[in-house]
Design a protein around this motif. Sequence first.
Motif, PDB file in Angstrom:
ATOM      1  N   ILE A   1       0.843  -1.207   0.000  1.00 16.90           N
ATOM      2  CA  ILE A   1       0.000   0.000   0.000  1.00 16.90           C
ATOM      3  C   ILE A   1       0.868   1.245   0.000  1.00 16.90           C
ATOM      4  N   ARG A   2       1.878   1.272   0.872  1.00 15.43           N
ATOM      5  CA  ARG A   2       2.768   2.435   0.954  1.00 15.43           C
ATOM      6  C   ARG A   2       3.499   2.684  -0.365  1.00 15.43           C
ATOM      7  N   ALA A   3       3.849   1.636  -1.068  1.00 13.23           N
ATOM      8  CA  ALA A   3       4.563   1.799  -2.334  1.00 13.23           C
ATOM      9  C   ALA A   3       3.624   2.228  -3.465  1.00 13.23           C
ATOM     10  N   LEU A   4       2.390   1.709  -3.451  1.00  9.83           N
ATOM     11  CA  LEU A   4       1.472   1.938  -4.568  1.00  9.83           C
ATOM     12  C   LEU A   4       0.651   3.222  -4.453  1.00  9.83           C
ATOM     13  N   LEU A   5       0.354   3.642  -3.251  1.00  9.11           N
ATOM     14  CA  LEU A   5      -0.516   4.801  -3.051  1.00  9.11           C
ATOM     15  C   LEU A   5      -0.004   6.065  -3.743  1.00  9.11           C
ATOM     16  N   PRO A   6       1.285   6.402  -3.639  1.00 17.28           N
ATOM     17  CA  PRO A   6       1.761   7.612  -4.334  1.00 17.28           C
ATOM     18  C   PRO A   6       1.597   7.526  -5.858  1.00 17.28           C
ATOM     19  N   ILE A   7       1.717   6.332  -6.415  1.00 16.08           N
ATOM     20  CA  ILE A   7       1.546   6.171  -7.861  1.00 16.08           C
ATOM     21  C   ILE A   7       0.102   6.462  -8.250  1.00 16.08           C
ATOM     22  N   VAL A   8      -0.821   5.914  -7.475  1.00 16.15           N
ATOM     23  CA  VAL A   8      -2.245   6.119  -7.768  1.00 16.15           C
ATOM     24  C   VAL A   8      -2.620   7.586  -7.597  1.00 16.15           C
ATOM     25  N   GLU A   9      -2.052   8.227  -6.593  1.00 20.43           N
ATOM     26  CA  GLU A   9      -2.338   9.650  -6.396  1.00 20.43           C
ATOM     27  C   GLU A   9      -1.802  10.483  -7.559  1.00 20.43           C
ATOM     28  N   GLU A  10      -0.656  10.087  -8.097  1.00 13.34           N
ATOM     29  CA  GLU A  10      -0.041  10.825  -9.201  1.00 13.34           C
ATOM     30  C   GLU A  10      -0.707  10.519 -10.547  1.00 13.34           C
ATOM     31  N   THR A  11      -1.128   9.272 -10.733  1.00 15.58           N
ATOM     32  CA  THR A  11      -1.750   8.855 -11.996  1.00 15.58           C
ATOM     33  C   THR A  11      -3.073   8.136 -11.688  1.00 15.58           C
TER      34      THR A  11
ATOM     35  N   THR B   1      -2.659  -0.284 -11.574  1.00 18.80           N
ATOM     36  CA  THR B   1      -2.036   0.009 -10.274  1.00 18.80           C
ATOM     37  C   THR B   1      -3.101   0.181  -9.201  1.00 18.80           C
ATOM     38  N   ARG B   2      -4.191   0.838  -9.542  1.00 23.45           N
ATOM     39  CA  ARG B   2      -5.267   1.036  -8.571  1.00 23.45           C
ATOM     40  C   ARG B   2      -5.886  -0.303  -8.156  1.00 23.45           C
ATOM     41  N   LEU B   3      -5.984  -1.236  -9.100  1.00 28.82           N
ATOM     42  CA  LEU B   3      -6.535  -2.550  -8.770  1.00 28.82           C
ATOM     43  C   LEU B   3      -5.603  -3.309  -7.830  1.00 28.82           C
ATOM     44  N   LEU B   4      -4.307  -3.237  -8.074  1.00 30.35           N
ATOM     45  CA  LEU B   4      -3.357  -3.878  -7.166  1.00 30.35           C
ATOM     46  C   LEU B   4      -3.425  -3.238  -5.784  1.00 30.35           C
ATOM     47  N   LEU B   5      -3.573  -1.928  -5.738  1.00 28.98           N
ATOM     48  CA  LEU B   5      -3.724  -1.225  -4.457  1.00 28.98           C
ATOM     49  C   LEU B   5      -4.997  -1.674  -3.746  1.00 28.98           C
ATOM     50  N   ALA B   6      -6.102  -1.779  -4.480  1.00 27.61           N
ATOM     51  CA  ALA B   6      -7.361  -2.238  -3.880  1.00 27.61           C
ATOM     52  C   ALA B   6      -7.213  -3.652  -3.322  1.00 27.61           C
ATOM     53  N   ARG B   7      -6.500  -4.497  -4.052  1.00 26.28           N
ATOM     54  CA  ARG B   7      -6.263  -5.867  -3.576  1.00 26.28           C
ATOM     55  C   ARG B   7      -5.442  -5.854  -2.287  1.00 26.28           C
ATOM     56  N   ALA B   8      -4.439  -4.988  -2.225  1.00 27.06           N
ATOM     57  CA  ALA B   8      -3.616  -4.899  -1.013  1.00 27.06           C
ATOM     58  C   ALA B   8      -4.458  -4.423   0.166  1.00 27.06           C
TER      59      ALA B   8
ATOM     60  N   PRO C   1     -11.213   1.529   2.280  1.00 25.28           N
ATOM     61  CA  PRO C   1     -10.353   2.027   1.204  1.00 25.28           C
ATOM     62  C   PRO C   1     -10.375   1.104  -0.018  1.00 25.28           C
ATOM     63  N   ALA C   2     -10.444  -0.199   0.201  1.00 18.87           N
ATOM     64  CA  ALA C   2     -10.541  -1.121  -0.934  1.00 18.87           C
ATOM     65  C   ALA C   2     -11.785  -0.802  -1.748  1.00 18.87           C
ATOM     66  N   GLU C   3     -12.907  -0.634  -1.063  1.00 21.58           N
ATOM     67  CA  GLU C   3     -14.167  -0.323  -1.744  1.00 21.58           C
ATOM     68  C   GLU C   3     -14.079   0.999  -2.501  1.00 21.58           C
ATOM     69  N   GLU C   4     -13.483   2.008  -1.891  1.00 16.65           N
ATOM     70  CA  GLU C   4     -13.362   3.314  -2.545  1.00 16.65           C
ATOM     71  C   GLU C   4     -12.566   3.217  -3.847  1.00 16.65           C
ATOM     72  N   HIS C   5     -11.472   2.471  -3.825  1.00 18.44           N
ATOM     73  CA  HIS C   5     -10.667   2.331  -5.037  1.00 18.44           C
ATOM     74  C   HIS C   5     -11.392   1.478  -6.072  1.00 18.44           C
TER      75      HIS C   5
ATOM     76  N   LEU D   1     -15.609  -8.799  -9.089  1.00 18.64           N
ATOM     77  CA  LEU D   1     -15.477  -9.919  -8.157  1.00 18.64           C
ATOM     78  C   LEU D   1     -14.889  -9.457  -6.826  1.00 18.64           C
ATOM     79  N   LEU D   2     -13.848  -8.645  -6.887  1.00 21.82           N
ATOM     80  CA  LEU D   2     -13.240  -8.149  -5.651  1.00 21.82           C
ATOM     81  C   LEU D   2     -14.202  -7.235  -4.901  1.00 21.82           C
ATOM     82  N   MET D   3     -14.986  -6.459  -5.624  1.00 19.09           N
ATOM     83  CA  MET D   3     -16.002  -5.626  -4.965  1.00 19.09           C
ATOM     84  C   MET D   3     -17.010  -6.519  -4.246  1.00 19.09           C
ATOM     85  N   ALA D   4     -17.439  -7.596  -4.889  1.00 16.73           N
ATOM     86  CA  ALA D   4     -18.379  -8.524  -4.251  1.00 16.73           C
ATOM     87  C   ALA D   4     -17.776  -9.088  -2.971  1.00 16.73           C
ATOM     88  N   ARG D   5     -16.545  -9.521  -3.034  1.00 18.93           N
ATOM     89  CA  ARG D   5     -15.884 -10.090  -1.853  1.00 18.93           C
ATOM     90  C   ARG D   5     -15.718  -9.042  -0.751  1.00 18.93           C
ATOM     91  N   THR D   6     -15.401  -7.815  -1.152  1.00 21.36           N
ATOM     92  CA  THR D   6     -15.243  -6.727  -0.191  1.00 21.36           C
ATOM     93  C   THR D   6     -16.570  -6.440   0.507  1.00 21.36           C
TER      94      THR D   6
END
Length: 118
Positions: free
Chosen positions: A25-35, A41-48, A57-61, A77-82
């Motif tokens: 999350i710490r590594a991916l969040l700045p990337i998502v904020e920038e792009t 990348t946002r999907l990988l962040l949501a999975r994390a 936060p997973a749901e928001e992403h 599918l991940l939204m359903a699980r969340t």
Amino acid sequence: MEDMRALSYGLGQQYFEERNYRDAIRALLPIVEETPGDVGTRLLLARAYFHSALLKPAEEHLVEILDREPTESYAHLLMARTLERQSRRDEATKHRRIAAALTGDDSLLASHGVRSQS
């Protein structure tokens, strides 16, 4: 700048693969904020977030992803699980049905108590 994003993404992916989700999350969040339009990348962040049990936060992403890419089956599918982990089964059913329709995989319905409309 592109090199830094690639390095951060690679680091985030490595942390994720090592099941070190908080550091991912710490590594991916700045990337998502920038792009913010980078769905991958946002999907990988949501999975994390999901694997860290940070469900809001997973749901928001996931909402952001589905707004941009409504046919992203894994995001549904991940939204359903969340949502299921938040005891919001009725809302989750919709996303399971969409994921099943997009993939043609009815097992996404049957294994979770949702019946297909055959």
